[in-house]
Structure formats: C-alpha cells, structure tokens
Motif scaffolding. Structure first.
Motif, short mmCIF file in Angstrom:
data_model
loop_
_atom_site.label_atom_id
_atom_site.label_comp_id
_atom_site.label_asym_id
_atom_site.label_seq_id
_atom_site.Cartn_x
_atom_site.Cartn_y
_atom_site.Cartn_z
N SER A 25 0.83 -1.21 0.00
CA SER A 25 0.00 0.00 0.00
C SER A 25 0.87 1.26 0.00
O SER A 25 0.53 2.25 -0.67
N ILE A 38 -4.66 2.89 2.85
CA ILE A 38 -4.19 3.11 4.22
C ILE A 38 -2.98 2.22 4.51
O ILE A 38 -2.81 1.14 3.95
N THR A 46 -4.70 -4.07 4.73
CA THR A 46 -5.55 -3.99 3.54
C THR A 46 -6.48 -5.18 3.47
O THR A 46 -6.05 -6.32 3.61
N ASP A 65 -3.67 -2.56 -5.61
CA ASP A 65 -3.21 -2.92 -4.27
C ASP A 65 -4.05 -4.10 -3.81
O ASP A 65 -5.24 -4.18 -4.11
MG MG Z 1 -1.79 -2.86 2.46
#
Ligand code: MG
Ligand code: GTP
Length: 303
Positions: A25, A38, A46, A65
């Motif tokens: 991320s 985040i 995540t 992501d």
């Molecule tokens: Mg992540």
C-alpha cells in the motif's frame, strides 16, 4: 499530450502482491503520488483490492493494491487472500514485493510456489532497502534470482521513493499497447464513502492493539454534502463483543474521541473540505460471518 486511444498509447493492470506488511500500500501511494490506500505497521491492514491509476508518458498504469497473502484461517482472511490472488490473475503484470529486512520467509515462499504453479513470471521488488545492509540485500537478490521466475529485479524503498522511478519506467515500456481504460484524471476506482471508511479504519489500526483491529470494521452509513461546502459523515465501527466496544470508547469516551479527531483531520486533507465526522460503535458479534459486510467490502463470501 497523448490522445487516449491513439495507436501509440499503452495501458495495463499491475498487481502489487506480497506477504502482509511488505509495503504494497505504501508503494501504491508512492506510485500514484497520492495517499489512496491506508498504511499501518500492523499486518493485514488492507482487506480489499484498490486501484491506483497513474500516467507515465503514453502509458496508463493501473496499479492494483491487494491484501497480503498468508495462510488464512478465518472466513474474512480467506476472502482477503482470494481477493489478492484474483487481483494477480486478472493483471497484465504482477509485481511481487518482498520485505528485504525480513528476507524470504514462509509467506513469500508460498506466493512464489503458487506463481510457479501457474507458470507466471513476476517482477520482483525487494522493498525497505533503507533498512537493510547492502551485503544482506545482495545475498537475498541472488537467492531469489536463482529461482528463475523474476524479471527484472528492483531494489526499492517505497517509504523514501528510492528506486521507484525505475519501476515506473519499466512498466511504462512493457505494458501492452492499447487505449487507456480510465479517464485521464481518475486516480482510483474506490468510492469516496469507502475511502472515508478506510481512513477511520487506519486510526482503529493505529490506536488499538492486539485482537481489536482485526475484530473491527468500519462502514460509512451517511454522507451529506452541506450547502457551505462541508460534508457530514456518519460511520459505524463494528466490533464483536461488548468488552471490545468499551475499549474502543475508552474511559469517558476518550479513545473514540482521539480516533475521531485524527480520522477527521486526515479526511479533511484527503477530501480537501471541512468534515463533520460522527462515529458510532456497535457490537455485531458475527460481522465477520455476515454476507452484507462482505458485500460492502467487495469480498467473496464463499472464497
Ligand atoms: Mg496494504
Ligand atoms: N523502512 C521502511 N518501511 C516501509 C517501507 N515500505 C513500507 N514500510 C512500512 O511497512 C509497514 C507496512 O506497510 P504497508 O504499506 O501497510 O504494507 P502492506 O504490504 O500494504 O501490508 P498489508 O496491507 O497488511 O498486507 C508500514 O509501517 C510502512 O510504513 C520502506 O520502504 N521502508
């Protein structure tokens, strides 16, 4: 300016995959140049796929992501790992991140084996090079290169940006020719309500410990644009037990106050407008077994 759809454009999906906490991320945000995903020091931050879209010369690069890949146990974990693999399998390229200070651990090995099973090659990025000695890095790079599955191998720091430009340039030249799939100014596919829920969840992860971050989820319930340009956002933090609710609230409501204040500050930065944030904490014992919650996260309940 290159006209989208013209013969010279390129476009494709690049999935960022790797063990939990390897820096996917952080790298997505760095590649897109904006904080979309985040990031916390805790593993399994995540939970769903998130697109970050960037333009590099004539190429539109759609980064994906994904949740970290590990041996899942709970239903939610299985759905997260399934979402990660779905992201990888749909993509034109996969970029495997390995946490260089941690080295080639069991999770990284599992990912490599599965890529090998599918006959897939991958780009490798050894991440967090700001935290590892050069000799150790070279040994690790040699070990992974002998697997014969990676081409090319990059050494990067998603945190400082070291080496990231080279990754972009490589992708810009290697994605397939074709028209851009998203409007030029679109940065993500995530709706604002979801990004807003994620920002609050980031604070839950940062300010609560042990099992609590994993026992919590956040949903945006109401979103009201105000005539003065501000927005009123109501969110629910779901936990699984009354005791957890008490911890999230804190003595005299102190903890929820801090979570709310920090989330609001971050929301104002992200949305670039004034935010009135109202947080409610509810106990829903089985949220992690609840079809509706999975749908809200875009996860497959039966993964
Ligand atoms: Mg992540
Ligand atoms: N020192 C250093 N820390 C990094 C680097 N990249 C990421 N981190 C840190 O590693 C931690 C995890 O980063 P994330 O980006 O959340 O990792 P992730 O792979 O998305 O993790 P999950 O979503 O849990 O799978 C955070 O504390 C980051 O600040 C890096 O290049 N150097």
């Amino acid at each position: 300016m290159v006209e989208a759809g013209a013969g010279r454009t390129r476009c494709g999906y690049v999935a960022l995959i790797g063990a939990p906490n390897s820096g996917k991320s952080t790298l997505l945000n760095r590649l897109v140049g904006r904080k979309l995903a985040i990031v916390t020091p805790k593993a399994q931050t995540t939970r769903t796929r998130l697109l970050g879209i960037a333009i590099e010369g004539a190429t539109q690069i759609i980064y994906v992501d994904t949740p970290g890949i590990f041996a899942p146990r709970r239903r939610l974990d299985r759905a997260m790992v399934a979402a990660a693999w779905a992201g990888a399998e749909d993509a034109d390229e996969t970029l495997l991140l390995v946490d260089a200070p941690r080295g080639f651990d069991e999770n990284a090995r599992r990912i490599l084996d599965r890529l090998a099973e599918r006959g897939r090659r991958s780009i490798l990025a050894l991440n967090k090079i700001d935290r590892v000695h050069r000799e150790k890095l070279l040994v690790l790079a040699g070990e992974l290169s002998r697997e014969g599955r990676f081409d090319p191998i990059f050494m990067i720091s998603a945190l400082t940006g070291d080496g990231v430009e080279e990754v972009k340039q490589h992708l810009a030249g290697s994605l397939p020719p074709g028209p851009w799939l998203f409007p030029e100014d679109q940065l993500s596919d995530a709706p604002e309500r979801l990004i807003a829920a994620e920002i609050t969840r980031e604070q839950v992860f940062l300010q609560l410990h042990e099992e609590l971050p994993y026992a919590s989820m956040v949903e945006t319930e109401r979103w009201q644009d105000r005539p003065d340009g501000s927005v009123r956002i109501e969110q629910v933090i779901y936990v699984q037990r009354p005791g957890q609710r008490a911890i999230v609230l804190g003595e005299g409501g102190q903890r929820i106050k801090v979570i709310g204040a920090r989330a609001r500050a971050e929301l104002e930065r992200t949305l670039d407008r004034r935010v009135h944030l109202f947080l409610f904490v509810k106990v829903r014992e089985h949220w992690a077994e609840d079809r509706e919650r999975f749908a809200a996260l875009g996860l497959d309940y039966n993964a």
